[in-house]
Design an enzyme around this catalytic site. Structure first.
Site: not given
Length: 176
Positions: A99, A141-142, A145
């Site tokens: 990341c 993953h994104e 956030h």
């Protein structure tokens, strides 16, 4: 404009992001350009607005024949706003992730292998895709956030989390 990326430990990365309510605004266009510039400058696979200090539900991602991901299939460049992810299987697969907010480190992270994501693009037009593999991993993953989740929070075995140069000695693996 290239923006500094917040690092793990910054409280802004742990907050849920707000929905985008207005599209086509100069502010949204500027944010998207800043995100694209920043992601390109750092050779990232994706970037979420909270990573540059903007608490909005906006992610961008895309990978084409990246030397950083030599074995990964291409992922089309996408602007995804106000995303909703729906797993289409209970099957999860572990793979190594990094990341931009956690430079120099990697971890073995479980992710759903098949999912549907919905949201809107920069103009407010609907996006509805079903994806698998690396594409599914990048989206998860994104979008994590946007919920204040960093990938180490998903790792099952912290023995599989560490510095890239220690985990993969002799290999050149760029920061994510």
């Amino acid at each position: 404009m290239i923006k500094p990326v917040l690092k793990m430990g910054d409280p802004c990365l742990l907050q849920p992001a707000r929905r985008v309510d207005q599209f086509g605004t100069p502010e949204l266009e500027a944010l998207l350009q800043d995100m694209q510039d920043t992601m390109a400058a750092l050779n990232g696979a994706g970037l979420a607005a909270p990573q540059i200090g903007v608490s909005l539900q906006v992610v961008i991602f895309g990978v084409e024949h990246s030397p950083r991901y030599p074995d990964a299939e291409s992922v089309p460049f996408t602007v995804l706003i106000n995303p909703v992810l729906t797993p289409l299987t209970e099957q999860m697969e572990e793979d190594w992730e990094g990341c931009l907010s956690i430079p120099g480190m990697r971890g073995l992270v479980p992710r759903y292998t098949r999912l549907r994501y919905q949201g809107v693009d920069a103009a407010g037009a609907s996006i509805d895709r079903t994806v698998t593999g690396f594409h599914a991993r990048v989206v998860q993953h994104e979008c994590d956030h946007l919920n204040g989740i960093l990938y180490p929070m998903r790792i099952n075995d912290l023995r599989k989390f560490g510095y890239t140069d220690t985990l993969f000695p002799g290999q050149t693996i760029a920061d994510d």
